[in-house]
Design a protein around this motif. Structure first.
Motif, PDB file in Angstrom:
ATOM      1  N   VAL A  70      11.003  -2.058 -17.128  1.00 43.54           N
ATOM      2  CA  VAL A  70      10.322  -2.322 -15.861  1.00 43.54           C
ATOM      3  C   VAL A  70       8.905  -2.839 -16.085  1.00 43.54           C
ATOM      4  O   VAL A  70       8.467  -3.812 -15.460  1.00 43.54           O
ATOM      5  CB  VAL A  70      10.298  -1.043 -15.000  1.00 43.54           C
ATOM      6  N   GLY A  74       9.494  -6.464 -15.278  1.00 46.60           N
ATOM      7  CA  GLY A  74       9.303  -6.471 -13.831  1.00 46.60           C
ATOM      8  C   GLY A  74      10.616  -6.657 -13.099  1.00 46.60           C
ATOM      9  O   GLY A  74      11.695  -6.376 -13.634  1.00 46.60           O
ATOM     10  N   PRO A  75      10.583  -7.150 -11.844  1.00 50.07           N
ATOM     11  CA  PRO A  75      11.808  -7.341 -11.069  1.00 50.07           C
ATOM     12  C   PRO A  75      12.789  -8.254 -11.789  1.00 50.07           C
ATOM     13  O   PRO A  75      12.393  -9.235 -12.422  1.00 50.07           O
ATOM     14  CB  PRO A  75      11.301  -7.984  -9.764  1.00 50.07           C
ATOM     15  N   ARG A  76      14.085  -7.932 -11.688  1.00 46.73           N
ATOM     16  CA  ARG A  76      15.097  -8.647 -12.459  1.00 46.73           C
ATOM     17  C   ARG A  76      16.193  -9.168 -11.531  1.00 46.73           C
ATOM     18  O   ARG A  76      17.317  -8.669 -11.539  1.00 46.73           O
ATOM     19  CB  ARG A  76      15.669  -7.718 -13.542  1.00 46.73           C
ATOM     20  N   LEU A  77      15.854 -10.141 -10.736  1.00 46.19           N
ATOM     21  CA  LEU A  77      16.786 -10.691  -9.768  1.00 46.19           C
ATOM     22  C   LEU A  77      17.896 -11.462 -10.481  1.00 46.19           C
ATOM     23  O   LEU A  77      17.652 -12.131 -11.490  1.00 46.19           O
ATOM     24  CB  LEU A  77      16.039 -11.615  -8.804  1.00 46.19           C
ATOM     25  N   SER A  82      13.573 -13.500 -15.602  1.00 47.21           N
ATOM     26  CA  SER A  82      13.255 -12.097 -15.874  1.00 47.21           C
ATOM     27  C   SER A  82      14.511 -11.312 -16.240  1.00 47.21           C
ATOM     28  O   SER A  82      14.494 -10.465 -17.138  1.00 47.21           O
ATOM     29  CB  SER A  82      12.580 -11.462 -14.653  1.00 47.21           C
ATOM     30  N   HIS A 365      14.352  -0.748  -2.289  1.00 44.49           N
ATOM     31  CA  HIS A 365      14.178  -2.185  -2.052  1.00 44.49           C
ATOM     32  C   HIS A 365      12.771  -2.569  -1.600  1.00 44.49           C
ATOM     33  O   HIS A 365      12.590  -3.593  -0.943  1.00 44.49           O
ATOM     34  CB  HIS A 365      15.187  -2.695  -1.018  1.00 44.49           C
ATOM     35  N   ASN A 367       8.352  -2.798  -2.578  1.00 45.38           N
ATOM     36  CA  ASN A 367       7.439  -2.982  -3.706  1.00 45.38           C
ATOM     37  C   ASN A 367       6.986  -1.653  -4.293  1.00 45.38           C
ATOM     38  O   ASN A 367       6.412  -1.612  -5.379  1.00 45.38           O
ATOM     39  CB  ASN A 367       6.228  -3.807  -3.266  1.00 45.38           C
ATOM     40  N   ASP A 369       9.046   0.626  -5.193  1.00 48.42           N
ATOM     41  CA  ASP A 369      10.123   1.101  -6.066  1.00 48.42           C
ATOM     42  C   ASP A 369       9.731   0.830  -7.515  1.00 48.42           C
ATOM     43  O   ASP A 369      10.119  -0.169  -8.115  1.00 48.42           O
ATOM     44  CB  ASP A 369      11.423   0.386  -5.703  1.00 48.42           C
ATOM     45  N   THR A 370       8.940   1.727  -8.079  1.00 48.21           N
ATOM     46  CA  THR A 370       8.389   1.562  -9.421  1.00 48.21           C
ATOM     47  C   THR A 370       8.675   2.811 -10.247  1.00 48.21           C
ATOM     48  O   THR A 370       9.272   3.786  -9.775  1.00 48.21           O
ATOM     49  CB  THR A 370       6.872   1.345  -9.355  1.00 48.21           C
TER      50      THR A 370
END
Length: 403
Positions: A70, A74-77, A82, A365, A367, A369-370
């Protein structure tokens, strides 16, 4: 696409199917008592896994591995660079752990990018709104869409006021009851608004709690219905607009979204036989005894949700009894999950981790969510559950019986 990995490097328990003569689908030749006795023999192995994951040298390892992913990526769409970077990290970790037959396989993944996005309330006052575009949404024209708001609280209200919707931005201020009921507004909101001529839709975030945090997620267009831009707004802004409308205020919003779809994206790599759950047609499903996912986080587990034959459920209950040392033994119904439904429909038994969800939908879902949401001790217990179930099911003499 999700990835669930709990790696225990350097752990040497029993080799899978050590000394086993057969590995059959049909265990009807054995009595259930014989199967229970076999599972009971895994008691010491289960305790070793639990001690290692929860109390021993592997405690917090799942948290540390996830934090590395993470924090580094970072975000892994799906379909993003990423994601590709994250897969390479996972691949290297598995190789370094000495696992066999670790390799990459290409898969086709439709790629969507959110892009720059903004929503500005122009009337009755200037107010910059926090938004998150919904997955697969189209973008707005470069100049954006500026229109009056039609605020509704349900699809039924939208239908009653259909004549008012044409040329407007439909804003849904649906009350949150539970996730499964309320999420329909996120999934279907754009389609229902487009059917009555709206230019765009904004959906109150599907969240049980909010500190001005929009929550995104997937939405679905429908063949034959115009595609319109759609995004989530905060609970606070949705309720504020509801109060404005009740006072007779006219609300004007300018929406700009730079979202883009790339349906013919190039192939991206996936770690073979660990991910790729949407592609059961590409593998021999007869080799798979159980497919599992954790789509509701990794908080304190309540147990395992399971979908499969009654015989398979009875076996899973015996396997879960091995987790008595951490007091997580329950087996619930409805093991289906977003990433394993294709496998279950193809006949493979499926299971999903059921957690304590008291705070899940506050961050889901968003921001927020870390890693700050995660608790390493809770993840240790979840890791122990997954590892015991995975190990025992894979090592048993026969596969789980299918319907």
């Amino acid at each position: 696409m999700k990835f669930l990995l709990f790696i225990f490097a350097g752990v040497h328990l029993l080799p899978l199917n050590s000394g086993k003569a057969t590995y059959r689908h049909d265990n009807s030749q054995r009595t259930f008592q014989e199967i229970k006795d076999e599972i009971a023999h895994y008691g010491d192995v289960a305790k070793a896994i639990i001690n290692l994951a929860v109390y021993g040298k592997a405690q917090n390892r799942s948290y540390e591995r996830l934090a590395l992913l993470v924090d580094t990526v970072g975000p892994r769409l799906s379909g993003s660079k990423s994601l590709e970077k994250a897969i390479q990290i996972m691949y290297q970790n598995l190789k370094e752990d000495g696992l066999e037959n670790v390799h990459l396989e290409p898969v086709k993944i439709p790629h969507w990018e959110r892009g720059e996005e903004s929503a500005m309330m122009l009337e009755p006052r200037m107010h910059k709104m926090a938004i998150l575009g919904l997955g697969s949404s189209i973008g707005t024209p470069p100049e954006g869409i500026t229109a009056e708001v039609l605020l509704v609280t349900s699809f039924n209200e939208l239908q009653r006021r259909a004549s008012e919707a044409r040329g407007k931005i439909v804003v849904y201020n649906q009350p949150y009851t539970n996730y499964s009921r309320t999420v329909q507004y996120r999934v279907k909101g754009a389609v229902e608004a487009a059917k009555v001529g709206a230019l765009a839709s904004l959906i109150r975030s599907v969240a049980s709690f909010s500190i001005y945090s929009p929550h995104t997620g997937v939405q679905e267009y429908q063949d034959g219905v115009p595609k319109i831009p759609t995004a989530c707004i905060t609970v606070e802004d949705a309720e504020m607009m509801s109060r404005m409308v009740s006072r007779g205020s006219r609300i004007i919003i300018q929406l700009k979204m730079g979202a883009k779809n790339y349906p013919d994206a190039n192939s991206f790599n996936t770690v073979a036989e660990i991910v790729g759950s949407k592609y059961p047609d590409q593998v021999n499903i007869s080799k798979y005894s159980l497919v599992m996912e954790s789509d509701l986080g990794t908080f304190i587990p309540s147990g395992l949700q399971f979908t499969g034959s009654e015989k398979a459920r009875a076996i899973i209950k015996e396997v879960m009894s091995l987790l008595q040392p951490i007091n997580v033994t329950q087996v619930f119904s409805a093991g289906e999950g977003t990433d394993i439904n294709f496998w279950i429909q193809a006949g493979v038994p499926g299971a999903s981790l059921l957690d304590d969800l008291y705070k899940y939908f506050s961050f889901h879902h968003s921001n927020g969510d870390t890693m700050t949401v995660m608790d390493p001790k809770q993840m240790n217990i979840a890791a122990a559950l997954w590892t015991v179930v995975s190990y025992v099911v894979a090592d048993m003499e026969e596969m789980l019986p299918r319907s």
